[in-house]
Enzyme design. Structure first.
Site: not given
Ligand code: K1U
Ligand code: ZN
Length: 172
Positions: A46, A51, A95-96, A137-138, A141
């Protein structure tokens, strides 16, 4: 298309409330494409517009995580969660904007969300499992809320201090 720079905490833009989108201009459609490219490149499931420094109500996601799963890109403009279930689900979130930090967060298991698609259709749908977690989560944000805001003060302060130190080192 281009890959945008993802902001990390403690960037103040991650704590702002985003503005509703009033019209889907060419620039905003381009932004959505760029957000997908940035999310897939990261990689993540996401990404929310703040972000990448844009304080508008736009999110993208693709929760098809397994290699054999068909991609399922979803863009939501002005998303609104209309209903949350009583049942909850705990998931180890990341979270990225807080790289390499993961913690369990408990949220409603199912939701109903209303949003505008890039094709300007008003959509209402139910979501559960990982998609429901990701949408929440999004959408957080867009309100300046991060998953670490659900953790204990001790954990939140510890991770925030770590990223404050890193930001100071990078600014030197
Ligand atoms: O919004 C963000 O920071 C992105 C985040 C979204 C998210 C992750 C976990 C639960 C809810 C929302 C991410 O994508 S973090 C990276 C991640 O979860 C991932 C990366 C590669 C493969 C699978 C997952
Ligand atoms: Zn996030």
């Amino acid at each position: 298309m281009s890959i945008k720079r993802i902001l990390f905490i403690p960037d103040k833009r991650l704590k702002q409330i985003c503005a509703p989108v009033s019209s889907l201009t060419k620039d905003r459609l381009q932004l959505i494409d760029d957000m997908f490219e940035t999310m897939y490149d990261a990689p993540g499931i996401g990404l929310a517009a703040p972000q990448v420094g844009i304080l508008e109500n736009i999110i993208v996601m693709d929760c098809a995580k397994e290699e054999d799963e068909k991609p399922d890109p979803i863009a939501m403009i002005n998303p609104e969660v209309l209903w949350f279930s009583e049942e909850t689900r705990t998931y180890e979130e990341g979270c990225l904007s807080i790289p390499e930090y993961f913690e369990d967060v408990t949220r409603p298991e199912k939701i109903k969300v209303r949003y505008l698609s890039p094709q300007e259709e008003l959509i209402e749908r139910e979501a559960d499992g990982l998609l429901a977690t990701c949408i929440q989560h999004e959408v957080d944000h867009l309100k300046g809320k991060l998953f670490i805001d659900y953790l204990s003060r001790l954990k939140r302060e510890r991770i925030t201090k770590k990223f404050q130190k890193l930001a100071k080192l990078e600014a030197r």
